[in-house]
Design a protein around this motif. Structure first.
Motif, PDB file in Angstrom:
ATOM      1  N   GLU A  22       0.823  -1.200   0.000  1.00 19.29           N
ATOM      2  CA  GLU A  22       0.000   0.000   0.000  1.00 19.29           C
ATOM      3  C   GLU A  22       0.863   1.258   0.000  1.00 19.29           C
ATOM      4  O   GLU A  22       0.532   2.257  -0.624  1.00 19.29           O
ATOM      5  N   THR A  23       1.986   1.246   0.709  1.00 19.65           N
ATOM      6  CA  THR A  23       2.816   2.444   0.813  1.00 19.65           C
ATOM      7  C   THR A  23       3.500   2.782  -0.492  1.00 19.65           C
ATOM      8  O   THR A  23       3.975   3.897  -0.676  1.00 19.65           O
ATOM      9  N   HIS A  24       3.575   1.825  -1.421  1.00 17.66           N
ATOM     10  CA  HIS A  24       4.229   2.087  -2.691  1.00 17.66           C
ATOM     11  C   HIS A  24       3.263   2.488  -3.791  1.00 17.66           C
ATOM     12  O   HIS A  24       3.650   3.161  -4.737  1.00 17.66           O
ATOM     13  N   TYR A  25       2.022   2.058  -3.701  1.00 15.12           N
ATOM     14  CA  TYR A  25       1.125   2.197  -4.838  1.00 15.12           C
ATOM     15  C   TYR A  25      -0.061   3.120  -4.617  1.00 15.12           C
ATOM     16  O   TYR A  25      -0.861   3.299  -5.522  1.00 15.12           O
ATOM     17  N   ILE A  26      -0.194   3.687  -3.453  1.00  9.88           N
ATOM     18  CA  ILE A  26      -1.245   4.668  -3.224  1.00  9.88           C
ATOM     19  C   ILE A  26      -0.663   5.772  -2.350  1.00  9.88           C
ATOM     20  O   ILE A  26      -0.066   5.501  -1.320  1.00  9.88           O
ATOM     21  N   ALA A  27      -0.831   7.006  -2.778  1.00 12.53           N
ATOM     22  CA  ALA A  27      -0.346   8.121  -1.973  1.00 12.53           C
ATOM     23  C   ALA A  27      -1.025   8.091  -0.602  1.00 12.53           C
ATOM     24  O   ALA A  27      -2.240   7.915  -0.513  1.00 12.53           O
ATOM     25  N   PRO A  28      -0.258   8.224   0.483  1.00 14.74           N
ATOM     26  CA  PRO A  28      -0.805   8.033   1.840  1.00 14.74           C
ATOM     27  C   PRO A  28      -2.002   8.893   2.172  1.00 14.74           C
ATOM     28  O   PRO A  28      -2.877   8.485   2.927  1.00 14.74           O
ATOM     29  N   GLU A  29      -2.075  10.109   1.605  1.00 15.13           N
ATOM     30  CA  GLU A  29      -3.162  11.001   2.003  1.00 15.13           C
ATOM     31  C   GLU A  29      -4.543  10.457   1.654  1.00 15.13           C
ATOM     32  O   GLU A  29      -5.545  10.841   2.262  1.00 15.13           O
ATOM     33  N   ARG A 167      12.523   3.892  -7.441  1.00 14.02           N
ATOM     34  CA  ARG A 167      12.669   3.584  -8.856  1.00 14.02           C
ATOM     35  C   ARG A 167      11.459   3.991  -9.690  1.00 14.02           C
ATOM     36  O   ARG A 167      11.549   4.051 -10.903  1.00 14.02           O
ATOM     37  N   ARG A 168      10.333   4.246  -9.051  1.00 18.73           N
ATOM     38  CA  ARG A 168       9.123   4.522  -9.810  1.00 18.73           C
ATOM     39  C   ARG A 168       9.022   6.014 -10.094  1.00 18.73           C
ATOM     40  O   ARG A 168       8.204   6.747  -9.555  1.00 18.73           O
ATOM     41  N   HIS A 169       9.907   6.459 -11.008  1.00 15.91           N
ATOM     42  CA  HIS A 169       9.956   7.852 -11.442  1.00 15.91           C
ATOM     43  C   HIS A 169       9.519   7.933 -12.897  1.00 15.91           C
ATOM     44  O   HIS A 169       9.924   7.110 -13.727  1.00 15.91           O
ATOM     45  N   VAL A 170       8.704   8.928 -13.201  1.00 16.13           N
ATOM     46  CA  VAL A 170       8.253   9.132 -14.572  1.00 16.13           C
ATOM     47  C   VAL A 170       8.489  10.583 -14.968  1.00 16.13           C
ATOM     48  O   VAL A 170       8.266  11.502 -14.172  1.00 16.13           O
ATOM     49  N   LEU A 171       8.980  10.778 -16.174  1.00 13.60           N
ATOM     50  CA  LEU A 171       9.150  12.107 -16.753  1.00 13.60           C
ATOM     51  C   LEU A 171       8.039  12.313 -17.773  1.00 13.60           C
ATOM     52  O   LEU A 171       7.901  11.535 -18.716  1.00 13.60           O
ATOM     53  N   MET A 172       7.225  13.342 -17.562  1.00 12.48           N
ATOM     54  CA  MET A 172       6.158  13.677 -18.497  1.00 12.48           C
ATOM     55  C   MET A 172       6.519  14.971 -19.202  1.00 12.48           C
ATOM     56  O   MET A 172       6.853  15.963 -18.554  1.00 12.48           O
ATOM     57  N   ALA A 173       6.460  14.947 -20.518  1.00 12.10           N
ATOM     58  CA  ALA A 173       6.883  16.121 -21.290  1.00 12.10           C
ATOM     59  C   ALA A 173       5.999  16.307 -22.512  1.00 12.10           C
ATOM     60  O   ALA A 173       5.400  15.359 -23.022  1.00 12.10           O
ATOM     61  N   MET A 174       5.919  17.548 -22.962  1.00 12.97           N
ATOM     62  CA  MET A 174       5.211  17.861 -24.193  1.00 12.97           C
ATOM     63  C   MET A 174       6.195  17.819 -25.354  1.00 12.97           C
ATOM     64  O   MET A 174       7.311  18.331 -25.246  1.00 12.97           O
ATOM     65  N   THR A 175       5.790  17.210 -26.437  1.00  8.07           N
ATOM     66  CA  THR A 175       6.622  17.190 -27.637  1.00  8.07           C
ATOM     67  C   THR A 175       6.877  18.620 -28.094  1.00  8.07           C
ATOM     68  O   THR A 175       5.947  19.442 -28.104  1.00  8.07           O
ATOM     69  N   PRO A 176       8.110  18.972 -28.434  1.00  7.02           N
ATOM     70  CA  PRO A 176       8.379  20.331 -28.924  1.00  7.02           C
ATOM     71  C   PRO A 176       7.420  20.720 -30.037  1.00  7.02           C
ATOM     72  O   PRO A 176       7.212  19.967 -30.998  1.00  7.02           O
ATOM     73  N   GLY A 177       6.800  21.875 -29.879  1.00  5.62           N
ATOM     74  CA  GLY A 177       5.810  22.338 -30.844  1.00  5.62           C
ATOM     75  C   GLY A 177       4.392  22.197 -30.344  1.00  5.62           C
ATOM     76  O   GLY A 177       3.465  22.812 -30.882  1.00  5.62           O
ATOM     77  N   LEU A 192       0.858  10.634  -9.852  1.00  5.87           N
ATOM     78  CA  LEU A 192       1.210  11.211  -8.556  1.00  5.87           C
ATOM     79  C   LEU A 192       0.392  10.563  -7.440  1.00  5.87           C
ATOM     80  O   LEU A 192       0.931  10.150  -6.402  1.00  5.87           O
ATOM     81  N   ALA A 193      -0.910  10.472  -7.657  1.00  6.43           N
ATOM     82  CA  ALA A 193      -1.777   9.900  -6.637  1.00  6.43           C
ATOM     83  C   ALA A 193      -1.540   8.413  -6.457  1.00  6.43           C
ATOM     84  O   ALA A 193      -1.797   7.861  -5.389  1.00  6.43           O
ATOM     85  N   ALA A 194      -1.046   7.752  -7.510  1.00 11.81           N
ATOM     86  CA  ALA A 194      -0.817   6.306  -7.454  1.00 11.81           C
ATOM     87  C   ALA A 194       0.600   5.965  -7.024  1.00 11.81           C
ATOM     88  O   ALA A 194       1.058   4.845  -7.232  1.00 11.81           O
ATOM     89  N   GLY A 195       1.296   6.932  -6.420  1.00 14.46           N
ATOM     90  CA  GLY A 195       2.568   6.621  -5.785  1.00 14.46           C
ATOM     91  C   GLY A 195       3.811   6.846  -6.626  1.00 14.46           C
ATOM     92  O   GLY A 195       4.908   6.513  -6.179  1.00 14.46           O
ATOM     93  N   TRP A 196       3.688   7.396  -7.827  1.00 14.91           N
ATOM     94  CA  TRP A 196       4.853   7.661  -8.665  1.00 14.91           C
ATOM     95  C   TRP A 196       5.483   9.004  -8.300  1.00 14.91           C
ATOM     96  O   TRP A 196       4.805   9.932  -7.847  1.00 14.91           O
ATOM     97  N   GLN A 197       6.786   9.098  -8.520  1.00 15.48           N
ATOM     98  CA  GLN A 197       7.474  10.389  -8.465  1.00 15.48           C
ATOM     99  C   GLN A 197       7.433  10.963  -9.875  1.00 15.48           C
ATOM    100  O   GLN A 197       7.903  10.322 -10.822  1.00 15.48           O
TER     101      GLN A 197
END
Length: 302
Positions: A22-29, A167-177, A192-197
């Motif tokens: 639970e501590t890894h896959y759901i944000a505690p709040e 290790r559960r880090h995700v980079l979200m980006a907009m394609t240039p343009g 974010l809510a599901a425990g990812w950085q």
């Protein structure tokens, strides 16, 4: 002579292991809300009393000559009833029941890849559609998606990795343009809510995005494009990320209306996957994380 192990052996998961996840896959709040159990029960009733009958009615109307629903449910591949059944369970709080449900289907002879494509990801997609129809809210969907993530990690054995949360880090980006950032900000809320950085970049060139992936370890990079005019830019950005990423097994997923209309386009631009909505994007990210972890473990053993 020792007995050969079954290819469908049940994963060695006990209740305490599930609780620790639970501590890894759901944000505690989200667990601080006092009405979580009541809301989950209400949502489960909605699925059972409204969604399932609606799908079964659609099945009989769209295919008048179809075999009885009971025979469809018993067929090898997951059906609409299987998907709604899993959705019903993950909207509750019994992860062991959800794992047992998946095991029943796996024991039919289905691979985890097939179960991901035909059961787990469609269940997340269904939760997103329920959210779109205001049949459940953000917290309800988040809790359900988080449990689907845990199912994937259980059956892919990534729940055993040390420092899983790091290790559960995700980079979200907009394609240039791409000038439309609203969709990115909506999708960002779910991992974010599901425990990812999550790190979100709404500006920058292909080189800027690749530089970020070079300087920091990401399990997954997600790119969005608003129109087909940006596909070539997306293709070159993906190629540069793969060349320079600190994680050489990084998973890359893409989003945008053209990918919803034609999912095969994701592979044309060099990505690993796409997802039609934000909840299913979280599940796809978990799948890519599992594949990345397996690849890195293989490299370490080599």
């Amino acid at each position: 002579m020792g007995q050969a192990s079954s290819p469908f052996a049940r994963p060695a998961i006990d209740g305490q292991s599930l609780k620790r996840l639970e501590t890894h896959y759901i944000a505690p709040e989200f667990y601080r809300r006092e009405d979580v159990a009541e809301r989950q029960a209400k949502l489960a009733r909605i699925v059972s009393n409204q969604i399932v009958p609606r799908l079964l009615k659609l099945h009989s109307e769209a295919v008048p000559a179809a075999p009885p629903v009971k025979l469809v449910i018993e067929a090898l591949a997951p059906t609409s009833a299987d998907i709604t059944g899993l959705a019903d369970i993950v909207l509750g709080s019994d992860l062991e029941a959800a794992a047992a449900y998946v095991l029943v289907l796996r024991d039919r002879g289905l691979s985890m890849d097939m179960l991901f494509l035909e059961l787990i990801e469609p269940t997340a997609r269904m939760l997103g559609e329920m959210w779109d129809r205001d049949e459940c809210d953000f917290i309800d969907v988040t809790l359900g998606v988080a449990r689907l993530q845990k199912l994937l990690s259980i059956f892919n054995d990534t729940y055993t990795l040390l420092a899983l949360d790091e290790r559960r880090h995700v980079l979200m980006a907009m394609t240039p343009g791409n000038q439309h950032s609203f969709g990115v900000k909506i999708v960002e809320r779910f991992p974010l809510a599901a425990g990812w950085q999550v790190r979100t970049e709404l500006e920058g060139t292909s080189a800027d995005i690749a530089e970020i992936a070079k300087n920091r370890w990401f399990a997954v990079v997600g790119l969005t494009a608003g129109s087909e005019r940006q596909l070539e830019s997306m293709r070159s950005t993906i190629a540069q990320i793969r060349r320079e990423s600190r994680n050489q097994a990084v998973g890359i997923m893409v989003g945008g209306p053209m990918f919803t209309a034609n999912p095969a386009l994701a592979h044309d631009v060099g990505a690993d996957a796409t997802a039609p909505n934000a909840p299913s994007a979280v599940i796809v990210a978990q799948k890519l994380f599992d594949l990345s972890a397996a690849a890195l473990q293989g490299i370490a053993r080599a």
